[in-house]
Design an enzyme around this catalytic site. Sequence first.
Site, PDB file in Angstrom:
ATOM      1  N   CYS A 110       0.867  -1.177   0.000  1.00 21.49           N
ATOM      2  CA  CYS A 110       0.000   0.000   0.000  1.00 21.49           C
ATOM      3  C   CYS A 110       0.905   1.229   0.000  1.00 21.49           C
ATOM      4  O   CYS A 110       2.099   1.115  -0.277  1.00 21.49           O
ATOM      5  CB  CYS A 110      -0.984  -0.013   1.173  1.00 21.49           C
ATOM      6  SG  CYS A 110      -0.272   0.159   2.819  1.00 21.49           S
ATOM      7  N   ASN A 127       2.432   1.410   4.231  1.00 21.86           N
ATOM      8  CA  ASN A 127       2.707   0.129   4.888  1.00 21.86           C
ATOM      9  C   ASN A 127       2.403   0.161   6.387  1.00 21.86           C
ATOM     10  O   ASN A 127       3.117  -0.431   7.184  1.00 21.86           O
ATOM     11  CB  ASN A 127       4.145  -0.315   4.620  1.00 21.86           C
ATOM     12  CG  ASN A 127       4.444  -1.741   5.043  1.00 21.86           C
ATOM     13  OD1 ASN A 127       5.546  -2.028   5.484  1.00 21.86           O
ATOM     14  ND2 ASN A 127       3.505  -2.648   4.910  1.00 21.86           N
ATOM     15  N   CYS A 145      -1.391   0.521   7.303  1.00 22.13           N
ATOM     16  CA  CYS A 145      -2.823   0.188   7.447  1.00 22.13           C
ATOM     17  C   CYS A 145      -3.211  -1.047   6.632  1.00 22.13           C
ATOM     18  O   CYS A 145      -3.424  -2.118   7.177  1.00 22.13           O
ATOM     19  CB  CYS A 145      -3.701   1.369   7.037  1.00 22.13           C
ATOM     20  SG  CYS A 145      -3.592   2.808   8.111  1.00 22.13           S
ATOM     21  N   ARG A 146      -3.311  -0.881   5.315  1.00 19.40           N
ATOM     22  CA  ARG A 146      -3.874  -1.931   4.475  1.00 19.40           C
ATOM     23  C   ARG A 146      -2.936  -3.096   4.217  1.00 19.40           C
ATOM     24  O   ARG A 146      -3.337  -4.254   4.332  1.00 19.40           O
ATOM     25  CB  ARG A 146      -4.330  -1.331   3.135  1.00 19.40           C
ATOM     26  CG  ARG A 146      -5.437  -0.320   3.285  1.00 19.40           C
ATOM     27  CD  ARG A 146      -5.708   0.417   1.997  1.00 19.40           C
ATOM     28  NE  ARG A 146      -4.583   1.297   1.669  1.00 19.40           N
ATOM     29  CZ  ARG A 146      -4.425   1.929   0.520  1.00 19.40           C
ATOM     30  NH1 ARG A 146      -5.303   1.770  -0.439  1.00 19.40           N
ATOM     31  NH2 ARG A 146      -3.397   2.723   0.317  1.00 19.40           N
ATOM     32  N   SER A 147      -1.690  -2.825   3.844  1.00 17.12           N
ATOM     33  CA  SER A 147      -0.804  -3.951   3.508  1.00 17.12           C
ATOM     34  C   SER A 147      -0.425  -4.797   4.724  1.00 17.12           C
ATOM     35  O   SER A 147      -0.390  -6.024   4.603  1.00 17.12           O
ATOM     36  CB  SER A 147       0.425  -3.488   2.720  1.00 17.12           C
ATOM     37  OG  SER A 147       1.151  -2.497   3.390  1.00 17.12           O
TER      38      SER A 147
END
Length: 164
Positions: free
Chosen positions: A11, A14, A16-18
């Site tokens: 993301c 690095n 939140c999402r990934s």
Amino acid sequence: MTREIAVLFVCLGNICRSPLAEGVFRHLLDQEGLADRFRVDSAGTDSWHVGESPDARSVRTAAAHGISLGGHARQTLPEDFRRFDYIVAMDRSNLADLQRFRDGVGGEASLYLLREFDPQGEPGAEVPDPYYGGPKGFEDAFAMVERSCRGLLDHILEEEGMAS
């Protein structure tokens, strides 16, 4: 000895999402008894958060679903395109950045948008960045990531000739 399959989730920062996708994917591998066949990591296309732990809201959301997140943010590196078989972006902007980066450094990694594997995703669907939102944004991102990671695992198992 069978080949280790390497998957990198990416993301922007690095945090939140990934890391959420990395944790969910590791959890799925553990459930399927496949953890020893895979190497899984996450990274960001930008360096803003290098060295930081995952966002506390991602950690809380994952924990509420029985998944732990660890590690520290890092930026995508040129060698990632040679070390990983699958590099999976959270949104189209990250995917475009990764494609440009790979074109400049080379490498054989296959690039994907995570929601390509979401049975509820539309073509080109993204995992929205929940960073500036509230808890619902993190829950929504978790649901998308979980569905998509299940689909991604099925895709990899099929592509690698490991599907039952």
